[in-house]
Design an enzyme around this catalytic site. Structure first.
Site, short mmCIF file in Angstrom:
data_model
loop_
_atom_site.label_atom_id
_atom_site.label_comp_id
_atom_site.label_asym_id
_atom_site.label_seq_id
_atom_site.Cartn_x
_atom_site.Cartn_y
_atom_site.Cartn_z
N SER A 1 -0.27 -3.38 -0.17
CA SER A 1 -0.75 -4.10 0.59
C SER A 1 -0.32 -6.04 -0.43
O SER A 1 0.05 -6.47 -1.08
CB SER A 1 -2.33 -4.34 0.29
OG SER A 1 -3.11 -4.81 0.66
N CYS B 1 -13.61 -5.15 -4.22
CA CYS B 1 -14.46 -3.86 -2.79
C CYS B 1 -16.07 -4.38 -3.45
O CYS B 1 -16.38 -3.72 -2.79
CB CYS B 1 -13.68 -3.05 -2.22
SG CYS B 1 -12.23 -3.45 -2.54
N THR C 1 -6.10 0.00 2.18
CA THR C 1 -6.97 0.69 2.77
C THR C 1 -7.11 1.25 4.10
O THR C 1 -6.53 2.91 4.09
CB THR C 1 -8.30 -0.15 2.92
OG1 THR C 1 -8.92 -0.63 1.30
CG2 THR C 1 -9.50 0.48 3.28
#
Length: 371
Positions: free
Chosen positions: A197, A319, A70
């Protein structure tokens, strides 16, 4: 307990845990400090950055350590767009991007007057030709994912990069779902930014990286001079070491891992023979993610019944999963009124999953559907 939600996060590998433990036990200094404790930490930071650069076939100066995908996406998109808004305010992305890309672009549109073009999938696919046709003189940035987190569909990143390189716009790739599953070399692809990530490839949560080429962009976090003055904040050294260890281990075995996961996917589909289902967007897809729809079966109830049976799956992106909202990815594929939005579940594997787990899952699923 059976865990089939690896697209949301993966269990940490022993290699990552070992690397983190060694740093936490032996190297607590701040890498920015000039005394011996700081120099010891700085040495490890340089070493793991170089190791990561070698895995990506790039130079260590092109890597920024971040808190995850993010932050990397926000840094690349906001940072580049705001630094180049005098050259144009048009951004191209796709309708199937992760929310950290879509909402970042929406922020630029709402607060800074940017204009965005959202490429819609045609017959389930995003093509390089669609990107080419959307390019304008005032386009400054193209941002796409490498593989979709809900269906596993892989976008034609190299083809898109070959088109964008003939245009002044920069190209950002959200590679969160691909890094660790396949070798990815950003310079060979010809892209300008790439986000990753750690927790998607058996590393720790809260750490990732952003690859950037020779492009100017505004920093996202202000304060200290860490990361060559591009990302302020004391580096999370233990997590960074764990991330690089996890990635190295994953890439060393990527072919074996891919073959294993592909066999799990084929076993799953074979054992569902006789059950009425459909696959969402299965062409050009990584085997790690499979999105299945079961007609007339509410996916939220199916998820809960599987959870009660000790099996973890999802209905889409982690999410938004807490609210079990309709998938914007499937909405882009089928339309907002389609029943398929309420019927589909995501099963995502890792190399740690087993054939026996697939058998237990399909047995349980058939019992639920039959009941």
């Amino acid at each position: 307990m059976i865990y089939f939600d690896n697209a949301a996060t993966t269990p940490m590998s022993k290699a990552a845990i070992t690397a983190m433990t060694q740093v936490m036990e032996n190297t607590f200094g701040n890498p920015s400090s000039i005394h011996s404790h700081g120099r010891a930490a700085s040495k490890i930071l340089r070493e793991v950055r170089q190791e990561l650069a070698e895995l990506l076939h790039t130079n260590s100066q092109h890597i920024i350590f971040t808190s995850g995908g993010t932050e990397s996406n926000n840094t690349a998109i906001k940072g580049y767009a705001l630094a180049h808004q005098d050259q144009g305010k048009h951004i191209i992305t796709t309708a199937i991007e992760h929310h950290s890309v879509l909402e970042t672009i929406e922020y630029l549109v709402d607060k800074f007057g940017f204009e965005a073009t959202y490429i819609q999938p045609k017959n389930g696919e995003i093509t390089a030709q669609q990107i080419k046709e959307a390019l304008r003189e005032d386009t400054i940035l193209v941002s796409t994912m490498y593989a979709n987190n809900e269906t596993g569909y892989m976008l034609p990143v190299k083809e898109i990069a070959d088109i964008v390189k003939h245009h002044p716009a920069a190209y950002h790739v959200d590679a969160v779902q691909v890094i660790g599953k396949l070798p990815v070399y950003p310079e060979e692809l010809g892209i300008d930014f790439m986000s990753a990530s750690a927790h998607k490839f058996h590393g720790p949560k809260g750490v990732g990286f952003l690859y950037f080429n020779h492009v100017k962009f505004d920093k996202f976090l202000h304060g200290g001079d860490q990361e060559d003055k591009r990302r302020a904040g004391t580096e999370n050294l233990a997590a960074i070491a764990g991330m690089v260890a996890a990635l190295k281990e994953s890439l060393n075995c990527y072919q074996e891992n891919m073959e294993h996961v592909e066999s799990l996917k084929q076993q799953l589909l074979s054992e569902l023979d006789g059950i009425h289902y459909y696959i969402n967007n299965d062409s050009h897809a990584l085997p790690y993610v499979i999105n299945l729809g079961f007609p007339k079966q509410a996916n939220d109830l199916l998820l809960m019944r599987l959870d009660l049976a000790g099996i973890s799956i999802s209905t889409g992106s982690a999410c938004t999963a807490g609210a079990v909202e309709p998938s914007h990815v499937l909405e882009a594929l089928y339309g907002s009124d389609s029943e398929q939005l309420k019927e589909s579940i995501r099963i995502s594997f890792s190399e740690q999953n087993t054939s026996e787990e697939v058998r237990q899952f399909t047995t349980t699923l058939k019992e639920i559907l039959g009941g």
